[in-house]
Design a protein around this motif. Structure first.
Motif, mmCIF file in Angstrom:
data_model
loop_
_atom_site.group_PDB
_atom_site.id
_atom_site.type_symbol
_atom_site.label_atom_id
_atom_site.label_comp_id
_atom_site.label_asym_id
_atom_site.label_seq_id
_atom_site.Cartn_x
_atom_site.Cartn_y
_atom_site.Cartn_z
ATOM 1 N N HIS A 104 -27.827 -16.329 -3.085
ATOM 2 C CA HIS A 104 -28.715 -17.243 -2.342
ATOM 3 C C HIS A 104 -28.002 -18.507 -1.863
ATOM 4 C CE1 HIS A 104 -32.508 -15.374 -4.358
ATOM 5 N NE2 HIS A 104 -31.935 -14.595 -3.469
ATOM 6 N N TYR A 105 -26.774 -18.334 -1.433
ATOM 7 C CA TYR A 105 -25.976 -19.439 -0.888
ATOM 8 C C TYR A 105 -25.854 -20.613 -1.871
ATOM 9 C CZ TYR A 105 -27.273 -16.662 3.111
ATOM 10 O OH TYR A 105 -27.503 -15.600 3.944
ATOM 11 N N SER A 572 -11.478 -14.960 12.115
ATOM 12 C CA SER A 572 -11.999 -16.190 11.512
ATOM 13 C C SER A 572 -13.307 -16.588 12.182
ATOM 14 C CB SER A 572 -10.968 -17.311 11.649
ATOM 15 O OG SER A 572 -11.560 -18.551 11.328
ATOM 16 N N TYR A 573 -13.317 -16.517 13.502
ATOM 17 C CA TYR A 573 -14.549 -16.851 14.241
ATOM 18 C C TYR A 573 -15.665 -15.871 13.904
ATOM 19 C CZ TYR A 573 -11.623 -19.869 17.201
ATOM 20 O OH TYR A 573 -10.787 -20.840 17.663
ATOM 21 N N LEU A 574 -15.272 -14.606 13.838
ATOM 22 C CA LEU A 574 -16.286 -13.589 13.543
ATOM 23 C C LEU A 574 -16.879 -13.802 12.149
ATOM 24 C CD1 LEU A 574 -14.413 -10.578 15.110
ATOM 25 C CD2 LEU A 574 -16.648 -11.428 15.848
ATOM 26 N N ALA A 575 -16.025 -14.197 11.218
ATOM 27 C CA ALA A 575 -16.512 -14.468 9.862
ATOM 28 C C ALA A 575 -17.505 -15.624 9.892
ATOM 29 C CB ALA A 575 -15.344 -14.797 8.935
ATOM 30 N N LEU A 576 -17.176 -16.605 10.700
ATOM 31 C CA LEU A 576 -18.050 -17.786 10.792
ATOM 32 C C LEU A 576 -19.407 -17.426 11.387
ATOM 33 C CD1 LEU A 576 -18.152 -20.915 10.446
ATOM 34 C CD2 LEU A 576 -17.484 -21.064 12.850
ATOM 35 N N ILE A 577 -19.393 -16.675 12.468
ATOM 36 C CA ILE A 577 -20.692 -16.366 13.092
ATOM 37 C C ILE A 577 -21.458 -15.327 12.287
ATOM 38 C CG2 ILE A 577 -19.850 -16.975 15.397
ATOM 39 C CD1 ILE A 577 -19.961 -13.972 16.076
ATOM 40 N N SER A 578 -20.723 -14.537 11.530
ATOM 41 C CA SER A 578 -21.390 -13.565 10.674
ATOM 42 C C SER A 578 -22.160 -14.298 9.571
ATOM 43 C CB SER A 578 -20.347 -12.633 10.069
ATOM 44 O OG SER A 578 -20.965 -11.679 9.261
ATOM 45 N N LEU A 579 -21.504 -15.307 9.017
ATOM 46 C CA LEU A 579 -22.183 -16.128 8.011
ATOM 47 C C LEU A 579 -23.384 -16.845 8.633
ATOM 48 C CD1 LEU A 579 -22.334 -17.319 5.166
ATOM 49 C CD2 LEU A 579 -20.653 -19.040 5.850
ATOM 50 N N THR A 580 -23.186 -17.326 9.845
ATOM 51 C CA THR A 580 -24.296 -17.980 10.559
ATOM 52 C C THR A 580 -25.475 -17.032 10.694
ATOM 53 O OG1 THR A 580 -22.667 -19.214 11.846
ATOM 54 C CG2 THR A 580 -24.932 -19.200 12.676
ATOM 55 N N LYS A 581 -25.163 -15.792 11.059
ATOM 56 C CA LYS A 581 -26.216 -14.794 11.210
ATOM 57 C C LYS A 581 -26.934 -14.561 9.882
ATOM 58 C CE LYS A 581 -25.627 -10.579 10.609
ATOM 59 N NZ LYS A 581 -25.053 -9.233 10.546
ATOM 60 N N ASP A 582 -26.153 -14.430 8.807
ATOM 61 C CA ASP A 582 -26.766 -14.194 7.491
ATOM 62 C C ASP A 582 -27.696 -15.337 7.098
ATOM 63 O OD1 ASP A 582 -25.389 -11.869 7.359
ATOM 64 O OD2 ASP A 582 -23.806 -12.623 6.039
ATOM 65 N N VAL A 583 -27.234 -16.560 7.314
ATOM 66 C CA VAL A 583 -28.053 -17.715 6.935
ATOM 67 C C VAL A 583 -29.317 -17.755 7.786
ATOM 68 C CG1 VAL A 583 -28.162 -20.239 6.907
ATOM 69 C CG2 VAL A 583 -26.126 -19.070 6.057
ATOM 70 N N LEU A 584 -29.160 -17.529 9.079
ATOM 71 C CA LEU A 584 -30.344 -17.531 9.952
ATOM 72 C C LEU A 584 -31.333 -16.444 9.538
ATOM 73 C CD1 LEU A 584 -28.759 -18.134 13.482
ATOM 74 C CD2 LEU A 584 -30.291 -19.681 12.257
ATOM 75 N N LEU A 585 -30.819 -15.278 9.248
ATOM 76 C CA LEU A 585 -31.717 -14.182 8.845
ATOM 77 C C LEU A 585 -32.426 -14.500 7.536
ATOM 78 C CD1 LEU A 585 -29.673 -10.957 9.757
ATOM 79 C CD2 LEU A 585 -31.793 -11.768 10.812
#
Length: 599
Positions: A104-105, A572-585
RNA sequence: GAGUCUGUAGCUCAGCCGGAUAGAGCAUCGGCCUUCUAAGCCGAGGGUCAGGGGUUCGAAUCCCUUCAGGCUCACCA
C-alpha cells in the motif's frame, strides 16, 4: 514506512539539535512555493521570538548543518527565516523504489478496527434519487479507504423499511386491489409467494398514497376528512404490521422483496456494495428491552405524554432538545429505531466504531442518539460513534436538484443521461464500434458522476451541473481516466516490442524538471492516503490524483518516451509512468471508480 | 428567536490545526497535433478571500462583531 516529510523532519530535528535548539516544533512540509523549493521548514521563525534571536540567523545555522545531508540536494536559509530544501534526486529515486515495493505504498497501517459503516439508507418502495447518490458514493469510498488502511468494515445499507410509509402502501394497495386475498378477513390459507405488484407499480403506489394524506390549507372539510381518514387507516395498518398481523406482514415482505431486488440492481450498476441488507425493521425486536433499560436507569421519563431522555450537559452552549424515544400514542420513532440498531450491532458485531453516512440535516438527530447511547452505556468507552454528514445536491438555481420539468431526478435516469452524453462524445471523437463505445461510456460516465460528487467536500452542498459533469475537461473523472489510458497505451506499445517490462529497479534519478515534479507527486502519495484515512476525506484523494495527473501530462508532453534511443533511459521513464499508473489506479479504486484500457 | 454551517476570480470550487507572490477548472484571449490518444500541453488577463475590529514577527486561515444565505430546533424519517 516513513513518509518523505518524516524523513526530512528527522534530518531537520537532528540539525536543530546539533545547534542546541529545541526540536519540538520542527517539521518539514511540502513547499507552498514550488518555484523556490520542494520542501520547507518554518520553525526558525517560531523559535526566534522565544530565544530572542533573529530568525534568519537560526535558519542559516541549521541550513549550514544540513549541507552534509544525503537526503537533501539543497538547503538554504531565506528571509525572513524560511529553510528551503530540495530533495536529492538519488534519494528520491530510492524512496520511490521502496515505496513501490512496500505494501500500500507504505501507508501506515491503521489500528485494525472493526467498523460498522451505515450508508445508502434507501427507503423501500421509493426509487433512488440524486440524494441517495451521495450516501452511496461517499459511503462506498469511505468503506474502501478504511479497508485499504487495514480496518475490517461491515457495510450496512440500513433500509428504511419500517414505519408509516408501510401502512400507506398497504392501504393504497387495498384501495386499488380490494380483491386480493390479503384483504379478505376470513382468509385462512397460505398467502402467495409471488408479489401482487411489480417494481414500477410499487414505485407509483407510495407517492400516490402519500399524496392522499395531504391537503391544501384552503381545502374543503370533505377533502380534509378524506385525507385524515386515509391517514388513520395507514396508521392502523402500520400498527397491525408492528403487532405481527399475518396479512400485513405478508404484504410487507412482498414490498421488501420487490424493492430490494430493484435496489440491488441499481447499487450493482453503481458498483456500490453492502455486506448487510438490514433495515430498521431488524432493530424492532430490541426496542422493548431498550426502553425498559432506559427507564430502569432513570434516564427516560414522561413529558407531555411522550417518553424522552435528556441529552444536554451543563457545558452545552446550545440548546439540545431531549431525545424522543416513544410517542404519546405509544409508537416508536426514528431515534428509537437507531438506538435499537446500536444495541443490535453491539450484540452481533461489537465494533470499535459505528460510522453513519447521511444527509447533514440529520446531525442533530445523531447527536441526540449518540448522547443517549453513551449516557445509557449502550456503547463502551473507546467505541466511536461518528456521523459523516453530506450536503445537499442543488441545481444551478441553488435549490435542490430537480429534472427540467421540476420532478425528482431518479438515479437511474441520471446515470443514463450522463453515460449517454459520454457515449455521444466517444462516437464523435473516436472510431470505436457501438458495443465497445457503450461499455466504455458506462465506465467513464459513472466515473464522471462519482468524481464530481467526491471532489467536493462532503459536508458542503454542491451544484449539480449536467453540462459541466459531461464536459470532461479539467478537474473531472474522465480527465483522470484519460491520463491512465494514455499511460496504459504507452506501456502496451512498449511491451509488444520489448523483451521485458520495465520495473522500479530501472528507475533512475530524475533528469528534467517535469520528471522530478512527477516523482515528487508520487512520493507524497502515502502521506495523502494517510490523511484521507484519518480525516475520512475522499476529496483529498481527488485533489491529489488531479495534481498527479497534471504532473504526468506535463511530463508526457516534455518527454517522448518511446522515441528515446537510450534503452536504460527509456526504461527509467517507463518505470516512472508505470508507478504513476499504479498509484492512480489504486486511488481511483478507493474512490469506487475503474479505468478502461482505452477511451 | 436560539444554535449551527457557509460566504474566496464572471461561474463552479480547492486552500482553513497561521507562513513567502491566495490556487485550480470552466468561460475569455493567444500559441502547440507528419512523432507514445489534442478528452491533452504551454501562456495571458481576471481577487478589498462578504464588511469591520482584534491576537501575532506574519491572518483567507485563530478570536470578537456586523451583514447575507442555507440548515436544525420533541411526538416525520
Amino acid at each position: 514506512m516513513n513518509r518523505i516529510v518524516d524523513l526530512i523532519t528527522k534530518e531537520l530535528q537532528a540539525a536543530f539539535a546539533a545547534k542546541a535548539y529545541p526540536t519540538d516544533m520542527v517539521t518539514a512540509s511540502v513547499s507552498n512555493r514550488p518555484d523556490l523549493c520542494e520542501y520547507q521548514c518554518n520553525a526558525a521563525m517560531a523559535l526566534a521570538k522565544k530565544l530572542g534571536k533573529k530568525p534568519i540567523d537560526i535558519a542559516k545555522e541549521v541550513a549550514e548543518q544540513l549541507q552534509h545531508s544525503e537526503l537533501l540536494g539543497k538547503a538554504e536559509a531565506v528571509l525572513p527565516g524560511f529553510i528551503n530544501m530540495d530533495l536529492d534526486p538519488r534519494a528520491l529515486r530510492i524512496y520511490l523504489q521502496e515505496m513501490a515495493k512496500a505494501e500500500h505504498y507504505g501507508v501506515p497501517k491503521g489500528a485494525k478496527r472493526r467498523i460498522v459503516l451505515d450508508f445508502g439508507g434507501p427507503n423501500v418502495a421509493k426509487p433512488l434519487h440524486v440524494g441517495h447518490l451521495r450516501s452511496a458514493v461517499i459511503g462506498e469510498s469511505i468503506k474502501r479507504i478504511l479497508r485499504f488502511n487495514g480496518d475490517e468494515v461491515i457495510g450496512d445499507v440500513h433500509l428504511g423499511d419500517w414505519g408509516l410509509q408501510m401502512g400507506l402502501i398497504i392501504e393504497e394497495l387495498r384501495d386499488r386491489k380490494p380483491d386480493l386475498v390479503y384483504f379478505q378477513e376470513d382468509f385462512t390459507g397460505e398467502y402467495p409467494q409471488e408479489a401482487p405488484f411489480g417494481i414500477s407499480e410499487l414505485e407509483e403506489i407510495y407517492p400516490a398514497a402519500s399524496a392522499k394524506t395531504k391537503y391544501a390549507a384552503d381545502a374543503s372539510p370533505e377533502e380534509k376528512e378524506r385525507a385524515e381518514a386515509f391517514k388513520a387507516r395507514a396508521m392502523e395498518s402500520t400498527l397491525k404490521l408492528q403487532n405481527g398481523d399475518k396479512a400485513c406482514r405478508a404484504i410487507w415482505r412482498h414490498i421488501i422483496a420487490v424493492s430490494v431486488g430493484d435496489l440491488q440492481k441499481n447499487y450493482e450498476r453503481l458498483d456500490v456494495h453492502f455486506d448487510l441488507w438490514k433495515g430498521e425493521s431488524d432493530a424492532q425486536p430490541y426496542i422493548p428491552a431498550l426502553i425498559e433499560d432506559l427507564e430502569k436507569k432513570g434516564l427516560a421519563y414522561e413529558s407531555d405524554g411522550a417518553l424522552v431522555v435528556d441529552v444536554m450537559t451543563p457545558e452545552d452552549k446550545m440548546e439540545i432538545p431531549p431525545c424522543l424515544i416513544r410517542k404519546s400514542d405509544g409508537a416508536a420513532l426514528y431515534a428509537t429505531s437507531d438506538l435499537a440498531t446500536i444495541v443490535e450491532r453491539q450484540k452481533l458485531y461489537h465494533p470499535d466504531a459505528m460510522i453513519y453516512v447521511t444527509d447533514i440535516r440529520q446531525s442533530m438527530h445523531f447527536n441526540q442518539v449518540f448522547r443517549v447511547s453513551k449516557k445509557a452505556g449502550l456503547v463502551e468507552e473507546g467505541q466511536d460513534l461518528v456521523h459523516i454528514g453530506f450536503g445537499t445536491v442543488n441545481g444551478k438555481d441553488g435549490k435542490p436538484f430537480k429534472t427540467r420539468d421540476g420532478g425528482i431526478m431518479r438515479l437511474e435516469n441520471l446515470m443514463d443521461e450522463v453515460c449517454g452524453c459520454v457515449y455521444e462524445k466517444i462516437r464523435a471523437n473516436r472510431s470505436i464500434e457501438e458495443k465497445e463505445a457503450r461499455k466504455i461510456a458506462d465506465i467513464v460516465g459513472l466515473a464522471a458522476l462519482k468524481y464530481a460528487d467526491l471532489s467536493n467536500q462532503a459536508s458542503k452542498d454542491y451544484i449539480f451541473d449536467m453540462d459541466k459533469f459531461t464536459a470532461f475537461e479539467g478537474n473531472t473523472g474522465p480527465y483522470i481516466l484519460y491520463t491512465i489510458v494514455r499511460i496504459k497505451s504507452i506501456l502496451a506499445k512498449y511491451e509488444k516490442t520489448a523483451a521485458r517490462q520495465a520495473d522500479v529497479e530501472d528507475l533512475e534519478p530524475a533528469r528534467t524538471g517535469s520528471e522530478k515534479n512527477l516523482s515528487l507527486e508520487l512520493a507524497r502519495c502515502n502521506d495523502v492516503l494517510g490523511s484521507a484515512y484519518t480525516e475520512l476525506a475522499p476529496h483529498k484523494i481527488c485533489q491529489y490524483i488531479y495534481a498527479l495527473a497534471n504532473a504526468f501530462n506535463s511530463f508526457y508532453h516534455e518527454v517522448n518516451i518511446l522515441s528515446k534511443e537510450d534503452e536504460q533511459e527509456k526504461r527509467s521513464y517507463l518505470a516512472l509512468i508505470s508507478l504513476t499508473k499504479d498509484v492512480l489506479l489504486s486511488c481511483i479504486g478507493l474512490l469506487g471508480m475503474e479505468a478502461p484500457d482505452y477511451m
